[in-house]
Write a protein that holds these residues in place. Structure first.
Motif, mmCIF file in Angstrom:
data_model
loop_
_atom_site.group_PDB
_atom_site.id
_atom_site.type_symbol
_atom_site.label_atom_id
_atom_site.label_comp_id
_atom_site.label_asym_id
_atom_site.label_seq_id
_atom_site.Cartn_x
_atom_site.Cartn_y
_atom_site.Cartn_z
ATOM 1 N N GLU A 69 -2.231 -28.001 -41.228
ATOM 2 C CA GLU A 69 -3.423 -28.748 -41.611
ATOM 3 C C GLU A 69 -3.061 -30.119 -42.184
ATOM 4 O O GLU A 69 -3.665 -31.135 -41.827
ATOM 5 C CB GLU A 69 -4.218 -27.945 -42.636
ATOM 6 C CG GLU A 69 -4.853 -26.691 -42.053
ATOM 7 C CD GLU A 69 -5.294 -25.722 -43.128
ATOM 8 O OE1 GLU A 69 -5.881 -24.699 -42.781
ATOM 9 O OE2 GLU A 69 -5.042 -25.998 -44.314
ATOM 10 N N ASN A 167 -14.597 -33.762 -41.419
ATOM 11 C CA ASN A 167 -13.315 -33.674 -42.130
ATOM 12 C C ASN A 167 -13.537 -33.578 -43.637
ATOM 13 O O ASN A 167 -12.848 -32.820 -44.332
ATOM 14 C CB ASN A 167 -12.458 -34.900 -41.816
ATOM 15 C CG ASN A 167 -12.023 -34.946 -40.374
ATOM 16 O OD1 ASN A 167 -12.838 -34.784 -39.479
ATOM 17 N ND2 ASN A 167 -10.758 -35.184 -40.116
ATOM 18 N N TYR A 170 -14.695 -30.119 -44.555
ATOM 19 C CA TYR A 170 -13.601 -29.153 -44.467
ATOM 20 C C TYR A 170 -12.664 -29.275 -45.669
ATOM 21 O O TYR A 170 -12.312 -28.267 -46.302
ATOM 22 C CB TYR A 170 -12.810 -29.358 -43.174
ATOM 23 C CG TYR A 170 -11.579 -28.486 -43.112
ATOM 24 C CD1 TYR A 170 -11.672 -27.143 -42.769
ATOM 25 C CD2 TYR A 170 -10.320 -28.993 -43.442
ATOM 26 C CE1 TYR A 170 -10.554 -26.335 -42.742
ATOM 27 C CE2 TYR A 170 -9.196 -28.186 -43.413
ATOM 28 C CZ TYR A 170 -9.320 -26.859 -43.062
ATOM 29 O OH TYR A 170 -8.207 -26.061 -43.052
ATOM 30 N N LYS A 201 -11.631 -28.953 -36.553
ATOM 31 C CA LYS A 201 -11.581 -28.327 -37.873
ATOM 32 C C LYS A 201 -12.273 -26.962 -37.900
ATOM 33 O O LYS A 201 -12.067 -26.184 -38.835
ATOM 34 C CB LYS A 201 -12.242 -29.239 -38.914
ATOM 35 C CG LYS A 201 -11.455 -30.505 -39.208
ATOM 36 C CD LYS A 201 -10.109 -30.165 -39.800
ATOM 37 C CE LYS A 201 -9.298 -31.403 -40.094
ATOM 38 N NZ LYS A 201 -7.927 -31.079 -40.517
#
Length: 251
Positions: A69, A167, A170, A201
């Protein structure tokens, strides 16, 4: 003379008897292992190594998700900034072209140039959005989680429909997960999975939802979420991690 010979014979025999046990002990200590004993010893060592490797693989699977990640984010940042900048140039060129074309048409019709009207929509500057997003990640890296949570929420309030909103949702979920706010983290990960099904994601968000379920002792929910992940996103690295976690739960 005979007495002297007898004395010498007695002394020699005494030394032999005295040295005998030590010779036997030395032979026992230095006795090499048999083939069967060597094989048994090697098998025991190999079994221990195999078990250690299995344990390490499980631990590495956990760490690989976080490393992947972070690495993916760093790789995406440079690409996204370049992509957004190029897109911005294209938009400006398109707007200029349209305005020039409109002006020519108005002039050909003999109409005066209309006054510009105030736009009813808010135009988002992609470059400004990218810079605002970039400023948040150092807070996560430095483990300033409370500041990061505040910054991500402020970013989403300003750019709710921006290109980087998924993003931000997340990573907000990730920070909330780390700080133990599982209910709030669940909201963010669910939002990513439901609102952005085509985002890269989304598989990672589903993986985290399963981990939250495991922490809560909800094995059935974890299995359901991870099976969904492996079926809908089979080629993702998150799906491979989920498959391993499913095996562990089933075992």
């Amino acid at each position: 003379m005979m007495n002297s010979g007898r004395w010498w014979l007695s002394a020699t025999m005494g030394l032999a008897i005295w040295a005998g046990p030590f010779s036997v002990m030395s032979a026992e200590v230095e006795r090499p292992l048999s083939l069967e004993e060597r094989i048994a010893k090697l098998e025991t060592a190999q079994t221990a190594r195999n078990q250690a490797l299995v344990d390490m693989q499980f631990k590495l699977a956990e760490l690989q998700s976080e490393i992947r990640e972070l690495r993916g984010l760093l790789e995406q940042h440079g690409f996204q900034i370049n992509q957004l900048t190029e897109r911005q140039r294209e938009i400006y060129k398109d707007v200029d072209s349209r305005l020039a074309d409109m002006q020519k048409r108005l002039e050909s019709l003999g109409q005066t140039k209309p006054k510009p009207l105030a736009s009813s929509t808010v135009t988002v500057d992609p470059a400004a959005e990218a810079k605002a997003y970039e400023r948040i990640f150092p807070l996560v890296r430095e483990k300033k989680y409370e500041e990061a949570i505040t910054a991500y929420r402020a970013f989403l309030a300003k750019y709710p429909n921006g290109r980087l909103a998924v993003n931000a949702h997340y990573w907000l979920g990730q920070v909330l997960f780390v700080t133990g706010e599982l209910d709030k983290a669940t909201v963010e990960f669910n939002l990513v999975a439901e609102k952005y099904p085509n985002s890269s994601k989304t598989p990672d968000a589903l993986l985290k939802l399963g981990e939250i379920a495991v922490r809560r002792g909800d094995k059935k929910t974890a299995q359901s979420v991870w099976r969904k992940l492996t079926l809908q996103y089979p080629k993702s690295s998150a799906a491979r991690v989920a498959a391993q976690k499913l095996k562990n739960l089933d075992g």
